[in-house]
Design a protein around this motif. Structure first.
Motif, short mmCIF file in Angstrom:
data_model
loop_
_atom_site.label_atom_id
_atom_site.label_comp_id
_atom_site.label_asym_id
_atom_site.label_seq_id
_atom_site.Cartn_x
_atom_site.Cartn_y
_atom_site.Cartn_z
N LEU A 1 7.35 47.79 49.49
CA LEU A 1 8.68 47.92 48.91
C LEU A 1 9.25 46.52 48.74
CD1 LEU A 1 10.02 50.85 51.13
CD2 LEU A 1 8.88 50.99 48.89
N VAL B 1 11.07 57.68 50.67
CA VAL B 1 9.76 57.03 50.70
C VAL B 1 8.74 57.94 51.38
CG1 VAL B 1 8.46 55.05 51.61
CG2 VAL B 1 10.73 54.70 50.59
N ILE C 1 13.02 48.19 45.10
CA ILE C 1 14.06 49.09 45.61
C ILE C 1 15.41 48.38 45.49
CG2 ILE C 1 14.94 50.27 47.68
CD1 ILE C 1 12.42 51.60 46.65
#
Ligand code: C2E
Ligand code: MG
Ligand code: MG
Ligand code: MG
Length: 283
Positions: A152, A136, A122
């Motif tokens: 992530l 998400v 990310i």
């Protein structure tokens, strides 16, 4: 004369700048087009359990199959996507594609096998945007992938520089996803700060794994021990040599990723790793 030469230089500078801006704008437009027209794809690099020598899951890595340019690596276009708002669209596309793919592989995984996990990178820019939490949550809902199977990856720079990012990370963890600090050691986070951050996993940057400097080797062992003290899982990035892997095993590193184990591969090849060998041998 001097004046004329000066103006000439200014014109040359203008021209260089104009070309640079045009190239940037063209690349930006091409990325937007690529996202809307299926030119992006994901490759998957397996992540391995060091002690058990077993596949745990994958890191999803974006690739751009750009007509006339071949396969474009992320370092060549992520910075441009980041300087425009496009990075959020890209991240959303990656989240959607990776969770859908993993949900599919999970459905095909025999009940006695561990379920594969997936890590998605990310961008710092997206992490400071409040929409990240919704993005998400949407990807998880649309795919049906359980949150516990998604990690992530974020870089440490954004964690120290932006309080909004920390709030968003806490909200993301409430969804049940895991947070990993990517490329750890290249920024300014001290090991002591780790205990206060809403993170689950530490990925040690490959520059430390590759280093032959005894000080760096000692540092890797220290990072692993400190991370464990804080209850974090440790992943070594960029493992390329047998002796690096042996040292990581001796230092009790949890997981490893790197060309020695597996290179990033297409979804088809990555999915094949999950199927029993007997099935593959039949054709
Ligand atoms: P990263 O997240 O640290 O990903 C690891 C990079 O190291 C990948 O490069 C991978 O191919 C490479 N790598 C893995 N094992 C080895 C090894 O043993 N030796 C060496 N020399 N390299 C290894 P890649 O795919 O070119 O990605 C570069 C960076 O681009 C990533 O670094 C990540 O920061 C960013 N990126 C990749 N995919 C995405 C994405 O979907 N979204 C965003 N926002 N960023 C992405
Ligand atoms: Mg990463
Ligand atoms: Mg990394
Ligand atoms: Mg990186």
């Amino acid at each position: 004369r001097a004046k004329r030469r000066g103006r000439g230089r200014a014109e040359m500078f203008d021209e260089a700048l104009r070309l640079q801006l045009t190239a940037h704008a063209e690349l930006e437009a091409a990325i937007a087009y690529a996202l809307a027209n299926d030119e992006m794809q994901l490759h998957y690099q397996p992540v391995v359990d060091v002690a058990r020598d077993r596949l745990i899951g994958y890191e999803a890595l974006v690739r751009w199959e750009r007509p006339g340019h071949g396969m474009v690596r992320p370092d060549a276009f992520i910075p441009v996507a980041e300087s425009s708002g496009l990075i959020c669209d890209l991240d959303r596309w990656v989240l959607g594609a990776a969770t859908r793919q993993l949900a599919e592989w999970r459905a095909d995984t025999p009940a006695d096998q561990p379920e594969p996990t997936v890590a998605v990178n990310i961008s710092g820019r997206h992490l400071t945007d409040p929409r990240i939490v919704e993005d998400v949550a949407d990807a998880l809902e649309a795919s049906g992938l359980p949150a516990r199977l998604l990690t992530l990856e974020v870089t440490e720079t954004v964690l120290v520089s932006d309080p909004a990012a920390i709030d968003n990370l806490a909200a993301l963890r409430d969804l049940g996803v895991a947070i990993a600090i990517d490329d750890f050691g290249t920024g300014y986070t001290s090991i002591g700060q780790l205990g206060h951050m809403p993170v689950d996993t530490l990925k040690i940057d490959r520059s430390f794994i590759a280093s032959t400097d005894p000080g760096h080797r000692e540092l890797v062992a220290l990072m692993i021990r400190a991370a464990h003290t804080f209850g974090l899982t440790v992943v070594a990035e960029g493992v390329e040599e047998e002796d690096q892997l042996a040292r990581l095993k001796a230092d009790a590193c949890d997981q490893a990723q790197g060309y020695l184990l597996y290179r990033p591969m297409t979804a088809a090849d990555a999915g094949a790793l999950l199927r029993p060998v007997e099935l593959l041998a039949t054709d």
